[in-house]
Scaffold this active site. Structure first.
Site, PDB file in Angstrom:
ATOM      1  N   LYS A 274       0.831  -1.201   0.000  1.00 39.62           N
ATOM      2  CA  LYS A 274       0.000   0.000   0.000  1.00 39.62           C
ATOM      3  C   LYS A 274       0.868   1.254   0.000  1.00 39.62           C
ATOM      4  CE  LYS A 274      -3.899  -1.788   2.722  1.00 39.62           C
ATOM      5  NZ  LYS A 274      -4.957  -1.578   1.716  1.00 39.62           N
ATOM      6  N   ARG A 348     -10.434 -11.278   2.137  1.00 34.93           N
ATOM      7  CA  ARG A 348     -11.289 -12.356   1.623  1.00 34.93           C
ATOM      8  C   ARG A 348     -10.570 -13.702   1.708  1.00 34.93           C
ATOM      9  NH1 ARG A 348     -11.831  -9.250  -3.948  1.00 34.93           N
ATOM     10  NH2 ARG A 348     -11.403  -7.547  -2.497  1.00 34.93           N
TER      11      ARG A 348
HETATM   12  N1  BES Z   1      -8.147  -3.569   4.507  1.00 38.87           N
HETATM   13  C1  BES Z   1      -8.270  -3.196   3.146  1.00 38.87           C
HETATM   14  C2  BES Z   1      -9.563  -2.429   2.859  1.00 38.87           C
HETATM   15  C3  BES Z   1      -9.650  -1.042   3.435  1.00 38.87           C
HETATM   16  C4  BES Z   1      -9.164   0.041   2.741  1.00 38.87           C
HETATM   17  C5  BES Z   1     -10.276  -0.830   4.640  1.00 38.87           C
HETATM   18  C6  BES Z   1      -9.284   1.313   3.267  1.00 38.87           C
HETATM   19  C7  BES Z   1     -10.401   0.445   5.169  1.00 38.87           C
HETATM   20  C8  BES Z   1      -9.908   1.510   4.469  1.00 38.87           C
HETATM   21  C9  BES Z   1      -8.297  -4.450   2.257  1.00 38.87           C
HETATM   22  O1  BES Z   1      -7.502  -5.500   2.685  1.00 38.87           O
HETATM   23  C10 BES Z   1      -7.763  -4.043   0.921  1.00 38.87           C
HETATM   24  O2  BES Z   1      -6.620  -3.691   0.855  1.00 38.87           O
HETATM   25  N2  BES Z   1      -8.614  -4.109  -0.096  1.00 38.87           N
HETATM   26  C11 BES Z   1      -8.234  -3.761  -1.417  1.00 38.87           C
HETATM   27  C12 BES Z   1      -8.791  -4.815  -2.357  1.00 38.87           C
HETATM   28  C13 BES Z   1      -8.302  -4.686  -3.768  1.00 38.87           C
HETATM   29  C14 BES Z   1      -6.821  -4.959  -3.845  1.00 38.87           C
HETATM   30  C15 BES Z   1      -9.068  -5.671  -4.624  1.00 38.87           C
HETATM   31  C16 BES Z   1      -8.801  -2.385  -1.732  1.00 38.87           C
HETATM   32  O3  BES Z   1      -9.919  -2.087  -1.300  1.00 38.87           O
HETATM   33  O4  BES Z   1      -8.113  -1.602  -2.369  1.00 38.87           O
HETATM   34 MN    MN Z   2      -5.514  -5.340   2.024  1.00 36.45          MN
END
Ligand code: BES
Ligand code: MN
Ligand code: ZN
Length: 512
Positions: A274, A348
Site C-alpha cells: 500500500k 477475503r
Molecule cells: N483492509 C483493506 C480495505 C480497506 C481500505 C479498509 C481502506 C479500510 C480503508 C483491504 O484488505 C484491501 O486492501 N482491499 C483492497 C482490495 C483490492 C486490492 C481488490 C482495496 O480495497 O483496495
Molecule cells: Mn488489504
C-alpha cells in the site's frame, strides 16, 4: 463506573453535573423546565436565542454553585419528531466527553418524557453511550491530555418505570463494556495487538463471559487445509491464529449462528504494498474480528436463548521474504483454488477459511464483518456499512434488528455477474478483479465459501473507525458491528434485551 437509578427530583440530586435534554423548536419540558424555574430563567436565557438551538449533541453549561447538582448541562436531542432512542447514547456520550475532560467524575442524566414506555431501551442507550464517551485514548501518553475518568452516573427515574430502567441499565452496561472492549482492541497498535495478543484478549473475555474458546495455531490450520489463511500469514513472523468462541444458550437445538470477523492485525498490502499515506490506519483492519470477540462476550453475559459461535481468523499481511506473491495459487479448506492477483486483497483470503471452518463446526446461519474494501468507503462513505446476502429473509431480519441500534447497514446486490467476475482462468477463483463494484465482487468471492448456508456479509471499511472525532465519540474505532451483532442474537432468540428494546423503540416512534 457505578450506575444508579434514582427517583430524586432533578432539583435535589447530588451530583457533579445534571444533564438535561433540549429538543429543537420546542419549549422546554420536564427536568429542563423545572430547573429553569429554580435557576430564575437561566436555561430559557440560553435556549431563547442563538446560544443553544437544541440540535443533536449541541451543548451549553450553566453553573449552579449552591445547588446540590452544581451544574446543569443542557444537551440537544434534535427535533422531537425525528427522535430515536439510540440518540440517547449520543446525548450521554457528548455530555460525558464534555464534562469528563473538565474533571467532572459524577454525572446525572434526566430523560425526555418521550421515553415513557421504552425505559429499558432508553437506559441501555444512556449507559452504553456514557461508558463509551469515557474511553481513555491516552494510555500510551506519559502526560495524558485531558483523560476522562468517569466514576459514577445516575439516571433520574421521576415519572418513569424504575424497574425497566434498572433492567435496561444492566444490559447497557454489558453492551457498553463490549463495545468498549472492541474499540480498545482496535485502538491498540499492531505491535501490541498481534494475532497472538488478540487470541489472549479473546481468552480473557471468554473466561469472564463463560464462553468456550479454542485457538488454532498454524500447525492445526495446516492439518485442516486452511491454505488461504496460511498464504496470507506467510509474509509475517507472527503466527496466525484462528480464534473460536462458543456460546450454547439453547443446547437442545441444532441451530448455530456463526459470527465471523476479519482479524487482520496489520495490513501493509503485502508484496502488492500500500502507499505510505494512511497506512498506519491499517492497524484497524482487525475491527471485524474485534467486533466478533466483543459481541460474543456480551452474548455470553446476556444469555439469550440460542447458540452462537464466533470465528476470527487473525493474521498480519506483510511483505516478508516468504510472503505470497501475485500469481500464487492457494487452496482453501473446502478445496477451492484461488489465484492471488493482488496480495492486498487478503481479507477475503483469511475469511474464506474462516467461513469454511464455521460451516464445518456446524453453523446454520452466518454473518461476517470485515473492513474489506476501500470501494465500500467510496460507495457509502462513513455513513453506513454495506450488507450483502444470499438470503433475503435472513437479511431482512438482520436489518430490522440492527436499525434501532444506531449502526447503519445498507443492502447492496450480489448479482451473478459479480460471481462471474471473480472466476479465474487458471484456478477456481481470483482474489481481485478490475475496479468496478469492488465491494460486491469481494462479496461474491466470499459467497463461494458459504455454499447454501444463509449468510450476510457486512463491509465495515467506512464505519469501523473514523478519522474525526464527534461530540459524542473520540476519533478512531467506533465499535461497529458489536451493537448489531448483539441485537441480532437477541432477535433470533426472540426474548430479552433488544428484542424488547427494539419493540419498545418502535412503540416509542409510533407514540409521538
Ligand atoms: N483492509 C483493506 C480495505 C480497506 C481500505 C479498509 C481502506 C479500510 C480503508 C483491504 O484488505 C484491501 O486492501 N482491499 C483492497 C482490495 C483490492 C486490492 C481488490 C482495496 O480495497 O483496495
Ligand atoms: Mn488489504
Ligand atoms: Zn485488509
Amino acid at each position: 463506573m457505578q450506575v444508579r437509578i434514582a427517583a430524586d427530583a432533578p432539583s435535589s440530586v447530588q451530583t457533579g453535573a445534571l444533564v438535561v435534554p433540549i429538543f429543537s423548536k420546542e419549549s422546554m419540558q420536564g427536568a429542563a423546565q423545572a430547573l429553569d424555574t429554580e435557576l430564575g430563567g437561566a436555561l430559557a436565557d440560553i435556549t431563547g436565542g442563538e446560544e443553544l438551538k437544541g440540535s443533536l449533541c449541541e451543548l451549553a453549561l450553566v453553573h449552579a454553585k449552591d445547588k446540590p447538582y452544581r451544574r446543569v448541562l443542557a444537551v440537544g436531542l434534535g427535533e422531537k419528531a425525528k427522535f430515536e432512542p439510540y440518540m440517547l447514547a449520543r446525548y450521554a456520550g457528548a455530555a460525558v466527553r464534555h464534562l469528563g475532560k473538565r474533571g467532572i467524575k459524577d454525572i446525572a442524566f434526566a430523560l425526555p418524557e418521550v421515553v415513557k414506555g421504552a425505559e429499558a431501551a432508553a437506559a441501555s442507550f444512556i449507559v452504553e453511550g456514557a461508558l463509551n464517551g469515557a474511553i481513555d485514548t491516552t494510555i500510551y501518553q506519559n502526560e495524558p491530555d485531558r483523560a476522562i475518568s468517569l466514576e459514577k452516573i445516575t439516571i433520574l427515574s421521576e415519572g418513569l418505570d424504575k424497574a425497566a430502567l434498572e433492567q435496561g441499565a444492566k444490559r447497557g452496561e454489558i453492551l457498553g463494556e463490549a463495545v468498549l472492549a472492541a474499540r480498545r482492541m482496535a485502538l491498540t497498535p499492531a505491535n501490541d495487538m498481534t494475532p497472538t495478543h488478540m487470541a489472549q484478549r479473546a481468552t480473557e473475555l471468554a473466561k469472564e463471559a463463560g464462553l468456550e474458546i479454542d485457538v488454532l495455531d498454524e500447525k492445526r490450520m495446516q492439518e485442516l487445509g486452511m491454505g488461504s489463511l496460511l498464504g496470507v500469514s506467510r509474509g509475517s513472523d507472527e503466527e496466525a491464529k484462528m480464534i473460536v468462541l462458543t456460546y450454547k444458550g439453547d443446547p437442545s437445538s441444532d441451530s448455530m449462528l456463526a459470527l465471523v470477523g476479519k482479524g487482520l492485525t496489520f495490513d501493509s498490502g503485502g508484496i502488492s504494498i500500500k502507499p505510505a499515506e494512511n497506512m498506519h490506519e491499517m492497524k484497524y483492519d482487525m475491527s471485524g474480528g474485534a467486533g466478533v470477540i466483543a459481541a460474543m462476550s456480551a452474548i455470553g453475559r446476556l444469555k439469550p436463548k440460542l447458540n452462537v459461535m464466533g470465528v476470527v481468523p487473525a493474521s498480519e499481511n506483510l511483505p516478508g521474504h516468504r510472503a505470497m506473491k501475485p500469481g500464487d495459487i492457494l487452496r482453501a479448506m473446502n478445496g477451492k483454488t484461488i489465484e492471488v492477483i493482488n496480495t492486498d486483497a487478503e481479507g477475503r483470503l483469511i475469511l474464506a477459511d474462516g467461513l469454511c471452518y464455521a460451516r464445518k463446526l456446524g453453523a446454520t446461519k452466518i454473518v461476517d464483518a470485515a473492513t474489506l474494501t476501500g470501494a465500500c468507503v467510496v460507495a457509502l462513505g462513513h455513513a453506513a456499512s454495506a450488507a450483502l446476502s444470499n438470503d433475503d429473509a435472513f437479511l431482512e431480519q438482520f436489518l430490522a434488528a440492527a436499525k434501532p441500534t444506531g449502526e447503519r447497514y445498507w443492502h447492496m446486490p450480489l448479482y451473478e455477474d459479480y460471481s462471474t467476475a471473480v472466476k479465474s482462468e487458471i484456478a477456481d477463483l481470483r482474489n481481485s478483479t478490475g475496479r468496478p463494484a469492488g465491494t460486491l465482487t469481494a462479496g461474491a468471492f466470499l459467497k463461494a465459501f458459504v455454499e447454501d448456508t444463509p449468510w450476510i456479509h457486512l463491509d465495515v471499511a467506512g464505519t469501523a473507525y473514523l478519522d474525526t472525532e464527534s461530540a459524542w465519540q473520540a476519533k478512531g474505532p467506533t465499535g461497529t458491528p458489536v451493537r448489531a451483532f448483539v441485537a441480532l442474537a437477541e432477535a433470533l432468540a426472540g426474548d430479552s434485551g433488544s428484542a424488547k428494546a427494539s419493540s419498545n423503540g418502535a412503540a416509542l416512534t409510533g407514540v409521538r
